[in-house]
Design a protein around this motif. Structure first.
Motif, mmCIF file in Angstrom:
data_model
loop_
_atom_site.group_PDB
_atom_site.id
_atom_site.type_symbol
_atom_site.label_atom_id
_atom_site.label_comp_id
_atom_site.label_asym_id
_atom_site.label_seq_id
_atom_site.Cartn_x
_atom_site.Cartn_y
_atom_site.Cartn_z
ATOM 1 N N LEU A 554 28.915 27.350 71.249
ATOM 2 C CA LEU A 554 29.369 27.920 72.521
ATOM 3 C C LEU A 554 29.857 26.792 73.417
ATOM 4 O O LEU A 554 29.176 25.760 73.548
ATOM 5 C CB LEU A 554 28.241 28.678 73.222
ATOM 6 C CG LEU A 554 27.602 29.832 72.419
ATOM 7 C CD1 LEU A 554 26.469 30.463 73.231
ATOM 8 C CD2 LEU A 554 28.640 30.878 72.048
ATOM 9 N N TYR A 556 31.309 25.863 77.334
ATOM 10 C CA TYR A 556 31.357 26.302 78.737
ATOM 11 C C TYR A 556 32.155 25.284 79.553
ATOM 12 O O TYR A 556 32.105 24.075 79.288
ATOM 13 C CB TYR A 556 29.948 26.414 79.326
ATOM 14 C CG TYR A 556 29.070 27.455 78.651
ATOM 15 C CD1 TYR A 556 29.001 28.745 79.154
ATOM 16 C CD2 TYR A 556 28.329 27.136 77.502
ATOM 17 C CE1 TYR A 556 28.189 29.697 78.546
ATOM 18 C CE2 TYR A 556 27.536 28.075 76.883
ATOM 19 C CZ TYR A 556 27.462 29.360 77.399
ATOM 20 O OH TYR A 556 26.677 30.304 76.796
ATOM 21 N N THR A 561 31.364 28.954 82.831
ATOM 22 C CA THR A 561 32.007 30.110 82.204
ATOM 23 C C THR A 561 32.188 29.840 80.698
ATOM 24 O O THR A 561 32.680 28.782 80.304
ATOM 25 C CB THR A 561 33.364 30.385 82.853
ATOM 26 O OG1 THR A 561 33.159 30.588 84.260
ATOM 27 C CG2 THR A 561 34.022 31.604 82.224
ATOM 28 N N LEU A 562 31.796 30.821 79.884
ATOM 29 C CA LEU A 562 31.973 30.712 78.432
ATOM 30 C C LEU A 562 33.449 30.832 78.122
ATOM 31 O O LEU A 562 34.080 31.849 78.452
ATOM 32 C CB LEU A 562 31.197 31.817 77.701
ATOM 33 C CG LEU A 562 31.335 31.845 76.169
ATOM 34 C CD1 LEU A 562 30.729 30.592 75.554
ATOM 35 C CD2 LEU A 562 30.680 33.113 75.606
ATOM 36 N N GLU A 565 33.728 30.559 71.644
ATOM 37 C CA GLU A 565 32.606 30.815 70.733
ATOM 38 C C GLU A 565 33.116 30.636 69.307
ATOM 39 O O GLU A 565 34.075 31.268 68.891
ATOM 40 C CB GLU A 565 32.072 32.231 70.921
ATOM 41 C CG GLU A 565 30.893 32.536 70.006
ATOM 42 C CD GLU A 565 30.317 33.947 70.230
ATOM 43 O OE1 GLU A 565 29.648 34.441 69.277
ATOM 44 O OE2 GLU A 565 30.540 34.523 71.305
ATOM 45 N N ASN A 577 38.910 31.052 73.598
ATOM 46 C CA ASN A 577 38.958 32.362 72.943
ATOM 47 C C ASN A 577 38.042 33.354 73.642
ATOM 48 O O ASN A 577 37.777 34.436 73.116
ATOM 49 C CB ASN A 577 38.622 32.263 71.448
ATOM 50 C CG ASN A 577 37.178 31.851 71.189
ATOM 51 O OD1 ASN A 577 36.414 31.657 72.144
ATOM 52 N ND2 ASN A 577 36.808 31.744 69.923
ATOM 53 N N LYS A 578 37.557 32.951 74.850
ATOM 54 C CA LYS A 578 36.714 33.827 75.656
ATOM 55 C C LYS A 578 37.215 33.803 77.093
ATOM 56 O O LYS A 578 37.860 32.860 77.540
ATOM 57 C CB LYS A 578 35.244 33.378 75.595
ATOM 58 C CG LYS A 578 34.587 33.513 74.237
ATOM 59 C CD LYS A 578 34.436 34.990 73.840
ATOM 60 C CE LYS A 578 33.755 35.115 72.486
ATOM 61 N NZ LYS A 578 33.621 36.536 72.093
ATOM 62 N N GLY A 579 36.873 34.812 77.819
ATOM 63 C CA GLY A 579 37.267 34.918 79.221
ATOM 64 C C GLY A 579 38.404 35.900 79.405
ATOM 65 O O GLY A 579 39.044 36.347 78.445
ATOM 66 N N GLN A 583 43.230 32.939 77.191
ATOM 67 C CA GLN A 583 42.840 32.967 75.786
ATOM 68 C C GLN A 583 44.005 32.513 74.918
ATOM 69 O O GLN A 583 45.129 32.963 75.094
ATOM 70 C CB GLN A 583 42.400 34.373 75.362
ATOM 71 C CG GLN A 583 41.059 34.799 75.940
ATOM 72 C CD GLN A 583 40.521 36.049 75.271
ATOM 73 O OE1 GLN A 583 40.768 36.240 74.084
ATOM 74 N NE2 GLN A 583 39.794 36.855 76.040
#
Length: 614
Positions: A554, A556, A561-562, A565, A577-579, A583
């Motif tokens: 993971l 951040y 904020t993530l 992953e 690839n998150k949020g 992306q």
């Protein structure tokens, strides 16, 4: 077999210092161009049956030996005998000789009780070979004490003493003969009136020159009570010296003397009493007859030895084990052996069977390859796999002229000397020694590189040349598929069993251990540059991918904020690839924080930061 008989006699002598009495039995056998002669004399001044006045023996007596120059002395034996329990040291030409063996025999006289008589013999072959032709003087036989303390010997007129020398010689002009020398000490009298000896394992090819001789004591010329010598049930005689009904009469056939008082050193021609093709001869001695009043009378005769000379042509198979070799951790025995035809008068045919037994169980068979000549031999080798039902320690028997069930196919001079035995202990499979496992870090896909030689610090060995490594126990035993570079061994599975063989002088020792792949802590870089320049373009956590295959990564940003992953199939290449937004785009330059779940019970979750730059 004649050697075995001799050994038995010696053992008896050693165990008791004076040997037990023994029936007349085969002592020695000689096969070849041999014959014999005998000399000797009495130590009685008169026949004891006629004169009760003397109860002593002469201090010495003489006999002359005459050998032809071309006669080679093969063996010579000195015999002496008399009343009482014996004197084991005597002299010949002033040279002392000690008895090899002493035989005793008892007679229970109805008037004087138990009376003992003795005979001794010793091997004087070397002495006769040295002295050869000479007048031999026998002396220092002392039985005076027994004669003076026990008047039964003189009163029943069995006081006697005497001596003889038997000489077996070789002459190349002689036919091939078999000479059988029997000896012991036995009485024939009114209680035991007959002695029969069956001589078998012969093959009479020519009866010319066949003869029988014997040495007996206490015979009396004036006691004529049916004393006879029979061959194949035919009475022998040599009148006037030896009449048919008085064989034991104080005579010496070699000198034609009738003054061998109370002793008989006689020889008879038996050409007309055996036949060509005979394979056995029956010899019988008797005493005892009825007087004019119908009362049984018998002379007391003490039989010391008997000798036969027969023209017999047969092989004599014997065998010895020369050496044997064991194979480590197997039940295989390689045997070197030699078949002989020694002391024979005929060739031993080819294909004479040979049987091999382990603790009585037939385990192998062989046969002679060629005809073995007289006095010849043949050496062979055989490899035998000993059955599992036989213990590791067993007795090996090798029997020549045996088809595998104790039956022979060759008629021999001696059927009783075909066996040799040897105790053997196999080299059993060594017990394996378990070593502690070796561990190395996973370099991917559950593989690692191991230095197998690290285990040598726990093992005793002489030379590194004796050490070898294998991936299976079968390969170790067969010495196949050896690990050639043990310092850099890559495993196939984890754990994987490895075997070490240490060769020794006689066998080997072996060890086993496991190699195990372990997950070592991954190395996490603090900077990476996803600028596609081909260098450090992704977050390359060394020792993670294909090792901690179930990990989760993971990422951040600095606000918590993530943004990413990943897992074993998805490393971080700098893109989010998150949020909600961004992306698939590269993240800005800056510091990012990671949480790495290794999902390995040996490790806790790893956290830290990485700086992304372009």
């Amino acid at each position: 077999m004649f050697q075995l008989n001799k050994i038995i006699v010696f053992i008896c002598c050693i165990a008791t210092s004076v040997a037990c009495s023994q029936e007349i039995a085969l002592f020695q056998q000689f096969n070849g161009r041999y014959d014999y002669l005998a000399i000797g004399n009495t130590l009685n001044p008169f026949e004891n049956n006629l004169d009760r006045s003397f109860c002593e023996i002469l201090p010495q007596s003489q006999a002359e030996l005459t050998l032809n120059p071309d006669w080679n002395v093969v063996a010579a034996y000195l015999y002496w005998a008399g009343s009482g329990s014996g004197d084991t040291e005597v002299s010949l030409n002033g040279i002392p000789f000690l008895a090899d063996n002493t035989h005793l025999v008892d007679y229970n006289d109805p008037n004087y009780g138990l009376l003992t008589y003795f005979s001794c013999y010793t091997d004087i072959t070397e002495y006769i070979r040295t002295v050869r032709n000479s007048m031999y003087t026998f002396s220092d036989l002392d039985i005076s004490n027994i004669l003076t303390t026990n008047d039964g010997y003189c009163n029943n007129r069995t006081n006697f003493a005497g001596w003889s020398i038997y000489i077996i010689y070789e002459n190349t002009n002689l036919p091939l003969n078999q000479i059988n020398l029997f000896q012991g000490l036995e009485i024939i009298n009114r209680n035991v009136q007959e002695k029969t000896i069956l001589l078998d394992n012969i093959n009479v090819l020519d009866n010319e020159g066949a003869k029988i001789g014997f040495l007996a004591w206490e015979g009396d010329a004036n006691l004529n009570y049916g004393e006879s010598l029979l061959i194949n049930n035919n009475i022998l005689s040599n009148p006037p010296l030896n009449p048919a009904n008085n064989a034991f009469n104080g005579t010496n056939s070699f000198t034609a003397s009738n003054t061998f008082y109370n002793g008989d050193l006689d020889v008879y021609n038996i050409e007309n009493n055996i036949a060509i093709g005979d394979n056995s001869v029956e010899i019988k001695l008797t005493t005892g007859d009825l007087d004019e009043f119908g009362i049984l009378q018998a002379d007391l005769i003490i039989l010391n030895n008997m000798i036969t000379v027969l023209n017999s042509q047969l092989p004599d198979a014997t065998i010895i084990l020369d050496a044997y070799r064991l194979e480590c951790a197997t039940r295989i025995v390689t045997i070197d052996y030699t078949a002989f035809n020694i002391n024979s008068t005929e060739i031993l045919p080819a294909a004479t069977p040979i049987a091999f037994y382990a603790d009585g169980l037939l385990v192998a068979q062989s046969e002679t390859q060629d005809m073995i000549p007289i006095d010849g031999f043949e050496t062979q080798s055989i490899t035998i796999n000993i059955p599992d039902i036989i213990p590791d320690s067993f007795t090996l028997q090798i029997i020549i002229d045996d088809v595998g069930n104790g039956t022979g196919i060759v008629t021999e001079l001696n059927e009783l000397n075909n066996i040799t035995t040897e105790p053997i202990t196999l080299l059993p499979i060594p017990e394996v020694t378990q070593l502690q496992p070796l561990e190395a870090c996973d370099i991917g896909f559950n593989q690692a590189t191991f230095n197998l030689t690290e285990q040598l610090q726990f093992i005793d060995y002489e030379s590194i040349e004796d050490v070898s490594y294998y991936e299976s126990e079968t390969d170790l035993f067969n010495q196949e598929n050896q690990i050639l570079i043990p310092e850099y061994f890559n495993n196939d599975t984890s754990p994987q069993e490895i075997f070490i063989r240490i060769d020794t002088d006689f066998c080997f020792n072996f060890y086993k251990f496991n190699v195990r792949v372990k997950n070592c802590p991954p190395y996490i870089p603090q900077v990476f540059t996803p600028n596609h320049d081909g260098f450090n373009d992704w977050f390359n956590i060394q020792g993670l991918y294909t090792i901690f295959e179930n990990h989760k990564l993971l990422i951040y940003n600095r606000w918590g904020t993530l943004i990413f992953e990943g897992n074993n199939d998805l490393p971080w290449d700098g893109k989010a690839n998150k949020g909600i937004s961004n992306q698939g785009n590269l993240v800005p330059v800056g510091t990012y924080f990671y949480v790495l779940y290794l999902n390995d019970s040996n490790y806790e979750t790893m956290t830290g930061y990485v700086y992304v730059n372009y």
